[in-house]
Structure formats: structure tokens, C-alpha cells
Design a protein around this motif. Structure first.
Motif: not given
Ligand SMILES: [Zn+2]
Length: 234
Positions: A151-156, A220-225
Motif C-alpha cells: 500500500a502507499c502513504l495515501a492509503c494511510l 479507493g486510494c487515488a494513487v494506488c487503488g
Molecule cells: Zn495507496
């Protein structure tokens, strides 16, 4: 030399450190000392009096001078065998990818979440692993994002992460988190992996407590979803 050390891999490694303050100044010091062959230090800030409780690359005589240039000079003196590039650019969505281009790893020395999301996006787009670190008041956080495996930071995104920017920082806390970032970075550069993917380490300096929280990709993550689901470990 400690068992499992791989100097040759470190010598070939190229690392971008964005922000050379309390976190990045510490992690870059250990990366330079370990012999990482190329460091790109990016920071548009100048040294301020309030930095000096935690930014050990600088002294009171440096106030008003550009951090990236000072850091490059100090770390070159520490290890003349490595290449260090200083960049005074302000991080933007437009230049984040260019700053990271050609590097094997991104180390986050930033002081605000908006800029971290720019780095996170570049990390995902270029598939360059990202060592995340953040500190505010007594709270420190650490993680390692390896897109698209994790996952990525935007998921967090969470309430804690969305706290007001540029809050005061307990000086020694930055050294703890910066050292842990350098540890993760060196471990990854020497082995190609780190043991606890999809894990957020939280350090509470006021009670000296470490906690670990696992996470997964937010659909729904805008970066890695749109990438494949990530497990707790890769
Ligand atoms: Zn993400």
C-alpha cells in the motif's frame, strides 16, 4: 563490519533525500557514513534558530544559509568517497518525478503531509520505494512503501496524519525516527527487501512506547487503488 553487510551494493546505490532537517539530516548522515555511493539532497529551506534543537548538521553560525548546500558540504567532508548533489528546488507535483528520477530509493525528510503526498505519488509512478518518516510534538511515525507491492502513504490518511503542519518537535524524537529511516534504507539497499512491509511503526516519545500497526491497500486510494491488493506482507 557487521554480518550481512554489503558494501558494494551500497556503493552502487542512488538515494534521494527530500528535506535535510531533523529527519533527513540524520538519515543522510548515516547513509553517507555507510558509503551509499550517490546522495541527492533536496531542500529549499534556510537554517533557522528554531531548527537547532534537532538539526545537527547546522550551527548557529549557519542561520540564514541554505540547508542543502551546507548538508552536502558537511557530508562530503564526512565521506569524500561518495557523490553528493545538492538541489535547492521547492518540491512540487510537477518536479517530484524529475527529482526522484534515476534513484533507487526515496527518503522522506519532510515536515508536512502535503509535500509527502507529492513524493508518494512520484514513488508510485516511478516504482521507487519510499521510506516514510514523520514527527510532531512527541509522536513519530515510520513506514516503507514499495509500490506496487505494498500500500502507499495515501492509503494511510488518518486524523493523526492530518494534524496541523509544522508543529513543534521534541528534538531527540527526530533523531530516533531519522535513524530508523536510515536503518530501513540501508537494509533495503543491501538486501532488496525489508521485513515488515505494510506496517506503520508509531513511536510515542513521551511514554517511550513503540507500536506497530499493519495496513492494506485502500481500494479507493487515488494513487494506488487500481493496483492489485496488497497483503500484510509481501
Ligand atoms: Zn495507496
Amino acid at each position: 563490519m557487521v554480518d550481512g553487510w554489503n558494501q558494494e551494493r551500497l556503493k552502487r546505490a542512488r538515494v534521494l533525500v527530500v528535506g535535510v532537517g531533523g529527519l533527513g539530516g540524520v538519515s543522510a548522515t548515516y547513509l553517507a557514513g555507510a558509503g551509499v555511493g550517490y546522495l541527492r539532497l533536496c531542500d529549499s529551506d534556510k537554517v533557522e534558530l528554531s531548527n537547532l534543537n534537532r538539526q545537527m548538521l547546522y550551527t548557529a553560525a549557519d542561520i540564514g544559509k541554505p540547508k542543502a548546500l551546507l548538508a552536502a558540504r558537511r557530508l562530503s567532508a564526512q565521506n569524500p568517497e561518495i557523490e553528493i548533489e545538492a538541489m535547492l528546488d521547492t518540491l512540487t507535483e510537477a518536479n517530484a518525478g524529475e527529482l526522484a528520477s534515476g534513484c533507487d530509493l526515496i527518503v522522506d525528510g519532510l515536515d508536512n503531509h502535503a509535500d509527502r503526498l507529492k513524493l508518494n505519488k512520484a514513488s508510485f509512478d516511478l516504482k521507487i520505494p519510499y521510506v516514510y518518516g514523520a514527527v510532531r510534538e512527541w509522536l513519530g511515525q515510520l513506514s516503507f512503501f514499495n509500490p506496487p507491492k505494498t500500500a502507499c502513504l495515501a492509503c494511510l490518511m488518518s486524523g493523526e496524519l492530518n494534524a496541523p503542519e509544522r508543529t513543534p518537535v521534541f528534538g531527540a524524537l527526530a533523531a530516533v525516527v531519522g535513524s530508523l529511516q536510515a536503518t530501513l534504507a540501508l537494509k533495503y539497499l543491501m538486501t532488496g527487501e525489508i521485513p515488515d512491509a505494510n506496517t506503520l511503526l508509531i513511536f510515542r516519545a513521551d511514554t517511550i512506547v513503540f507500536e506497530k500497526v499493519t495496513f492494506v491497500r485502500r481500494p479507493g486510494c487515488a494513487v494506488c487503488g487500481k493496483a492489485a491488493p496488497s497483503g500484510p506482507r509481501r
